[in-house]
Scaffold this motif. Sequence first.
Motif, PDB file in Angstrom:
ATOM      1  N   UNK A 162      -6.154 -45.674  17.852  1.00 28.53           N
ATOM      2  CA  UNK A 162      -6.276 -44.356  17.229  1.00 28.53           C
ATOM      3  C   UNK A 162      -7.388 -44.343  16.186  1.00 28.53           C
ATOM      4  N   UNK A 163      -7.496 -45.405  15.406  1.00 24.99           N
ATOM      5  CA  UNK A 163      -8.545 -45.487  14.381  1.00 24.99           C
ATOM      6  C   UNK A 163      -9.930 -45.509  15.029  1.00 24.99           C
ATOM      7  N   UNK A 164     -10.090 -46.274  16.104  1.00 28.75           N
ATOM      8  CA  UNK A 164     -11.380 -46.341  16.785  1.00 28.75           C
ATOM      9  C   UNK A 164     -11.739 -44.988  17.397  1.00 28.75           C
ATOM     10  N   UNK A 165     -10.747 -44.320  17.973  1.00 34.93           N
ATOM     11  CA  UNK A 165     -10.979 -43.014  18.590  1.00 34.93           C
ATOM     12  C   UNK A 165     -11.321 -41.970  17.527  1.00 34.93           C
ATOM     13  N   UNK A 166     -10.574 -41.972  16.425  1.00 34.96           N
ATOM     14  CA  UNK A 166     -10.845 -41.027  15.338  1.00 34.96           C
ATOM     15  C   UNK A 166     -12.263 -41.222  14.801  1.00 34.96           C
ATOM     16  N   UNK A 167     -12.675 -42.477  14.630  1.00 32.03           N
ATOM     17  CA  UNK A 167     -14.010 -42.752  14.098  1.00 32.03           C
ATOM     18  C   UNK A 167     -15.091 -42.235  15.044  1.00 32.03           C
ATOM     19  N   UNK A 168     -14.887 -42.396  16.347  1.00 29.02           N
ATOM     20  CA  UNK A 168     -15.854 -41.883  17.314  1.00 29.02           C
ATOM     21  C   UNK A 168     -16.017 -40.373  17.178  1.00 29.02           C
TER      22      UNK A 168
END
Length: 233
Positions: A162-168
């Motif tokens: 979720x953190x990686x997706x949010x950052x993208x």
Amino acid sequence: MKIGLLSSDADTVSLVSQLGYPHDCTHCTSLEELTSLSADGAQLLVLDLDDLLPQADELVELVRRLRPPLATGPAPAVLLLATPAHQDWLWALRQAGAQELLVKPLRRQELALRMDLLMRTAEPAEAQTRVIAAGGFLLDLARLRVTHPQRPELEASLTRKEAELALLFLQNLGRPLSRAFLQEKVWGAEPELPTRTIDTHVSRVRTKLGLQPGHGYRLATVYGYGYQLERLD
């Protein structure tokens, strides 16, 4: 953080680059290039030993120089990617200062864990919070927490994906991102990724970050393509 990778295997290069995101991962094509990168401040070196058998002695010497026993400054972490064919000189590399090794073929989850631990070890203590400001939010990638300076009620826990997706999304405001791009950056080349996995994670990110028009954002589906996060006036 700078990551240096020396490997000629396309799958290895892709996997390490994905798992190293959002750090600066440089693919080196020679031992000389890797040496130059380490001198330029790389904190993690990932070495595929299949590419280095003809240069075994030079590699042992390089690792020894990178990690002198009485070093006063930070030294890069060294991760070896090895096979049983390398057994005769793995001990020399470990003695020279290489901390970790993984046996090929690589398993994504194991590589992700080793890289994460080594990167945390190599980072200065004051940098380990890894708080990134993007799109108005503050993402703490070490603690997997997200906050918003203008919304004190928002403080949500995220999973790593979720953190990686949010950052993208937050680093690409206003740009449509394809499902293929999201899968490559967050899940890599996982062949059995269920159809609804991306949709489920996007829905969770939307809910946890409050990406709705009432908060000034719209995370919308781009039909037949992917998703787009917009910041509303």
